[in-house]
Design a protein around this motif. Structure first.
Motif, short mmCIF file in Angstrom:
data_model
loop_
_atom_site.label_atom_id
_atom_site.label_comp_id
_atom_site.label_asym_id
_atom_site.label_seq_id
_atom_site.Cartn_x
_atom_site.Cartn_y
_atom_site.Cartn_z
N ILE A 72 35.58 2.17 12.69
CA ILE A 72 34.19 2.60 12.90
C ILE A 72 33.63 3.12 11.59
N GLY A 73 32.43 2.68 11.27
CA GLY A 73 31.73 3.13 10.07
C GLY A 73 30.28 3.39 10.40
N LYS A 74 29.56 3.94 9.45
CA LYS A 74 28.14 4.24 9.65
C LYS A 74 27.35 3.79 8.44
N ARG A 75 26.25 3.11 8.70
CA ARG A 75 25.35 2.73 7.62
C ARG A 75 24.58 3.96 7.15
N SER A 76 24.11 3.93 5.93
CA SER A 76 23.37 5.07 5.38
C SER A 76 21.97 5.15 5.98
N ASP A 77 21.45 6.37 6.08
CA ASP A 77 20.05 6.57 6.45
C ASP A 77 19.19 6.12 5.27
N TYR A 78 17.97 5.67 5.57
CA TYR A 78 17.05 5.29 4.49
C TYR A 78 15.62 5.59 4.90
N LYS A 79 14.76 5.62 3.90
CA LYS A 79 13.35 5.94 4.11
C LYS A 79 12.50 4.85 3.48
N LYS A 80 11.49 4.39 4.22
CA LYS A 80 10.56 3.39 3.71
C LYS A 80 9.18 4.01 3.58
N ALA A 81 8.41 3.52 2.64
CA ALA A 81 7.03 3.97 2.46
C ALA A 81 6.13 2.75 2.41
N VAL A 82 5.12 2.73 3.27
CA VAL A 82 4.11 1.68 3.26
C VAL A 82 2.91 2.25 2.51
N VAL A 83 2.64 1.69 1.34
CA VAL A 83 1.59 2.19 0.45
C VAL A 83 0.38 1.29 0.56
N THR A 84 -0.78 1.87 0.91
CA THR A 84 -2.02 1.12 0.99
C THR A 84 -2.77 1.31 -0.33
N LEU A 85 -3.13 0.19 -0.95
CA LEU A 85 -3.81 0.22 -2.24
C LEU A 85 -5.32 0.14 -2.05
N ALA A 86 -6.04 0.58 -3.06
CA ALA A 86 -7.50 0.50 -3.04
C ALA A 86 -7.94 -0.96 -3.09
N GLU A 87 -9.17 -1.19 -2.69
CA GLU A 87 -9.71 -2.55 -2.67
C GLU A 87 -9.71 -3.15 -4.07
N GLY A 88 -9.20 -4.37 -4.20
CA GLY A 88 -9.16 -5.04 -5.49
C GLY A 88 -7.89 -4.78 -6.29
N GLN A 89 -7.03 -3.89 -5.83
CA GLN A 89 -5.78 -3.59 -6.51
C GLN A 89 -4.66 -4.45 -5.92
N ALA A 90 -3.64 -4.75 -6.73
CA ALA A 90 -2.51 -5.54 -6.25
C ALA A 90 -1.27 -5.21 -7.06
N ILE A 91 -0.11 -5.35 -6.40
CA ILE A 91 1.19 -5.19 -7.05
C ILE A 91 2.00 -6.43 -6.76
N ASP A 92 2.58 -7.04 -7.80
CA ASP A 92 3.45 -8.19 -7.62
C ASP A 92 4.89 -7.69 -7.55
N VAL A 93 5.46 -7.63 -6.34
CA VAL A 93 6.80 -7.08 -6.18
C VAL A 93 7.88 -8.08 -6.58
N THR A 94 7.52 -9.34 -6.77
CA THR A 94 8.53 -10.33 -7.16
C THR A 94 8.83 -10.25 -8.65
#
Length: 97
Positions: A72-94
């Motif tokens: 028996i094992g346990k996966r780690s806890d994690y936290k996600k953040a959904v960030v909303t950007l201003a109009e016309g802004q963009a981030i290329d995560v690739t």
């Protein structure tokens, strides 16, 4: 906040089918440190990517208990953040930072 602390807050982008659907609404999803707060996440994204953030939503997920070959094992806890950007802004995560 110095440059090293910014990288400690943002651990990496989340690239899933659901998170890529958020790009239609100017949203980007990141995996963040468990103790990171919304203002810290907002500041880190604005400084690292030179964008304007309008909203930050967080989700803390508890790790699952799993079995592997009878152990028996346990996966780690994690936290996600959904960030909303201003109009016309963009981030290329690739692309890398």
């Amino acid at each position: 906040m110095n440059q090293e602390n910014l990288y400690d807050i943002l651990l990496g982008p989340v690239v899933t089918e659901k998170s890529t659907m958020g790009s239609e609404f100017n949203q980007v999803t990141f995996r963040v440190a468990l103790d990171a707060t919304k203002p810290q996440i907002k500041e880190a994204v604005e400084k690292l990517f030179d964008v304007k953030v309008t909203n930050v939503n967080t989700n803390r997920t508890k790790g699952k208990v799993k079995r592997f070959r009878g152990h028996i094992g346990k996966r780690s806890d994690y936290k996600k953040a959904v960030v909303t950007l201003a109009e016309g802004q963009a981030i290329d995560v690739t692309a890398g930072i």
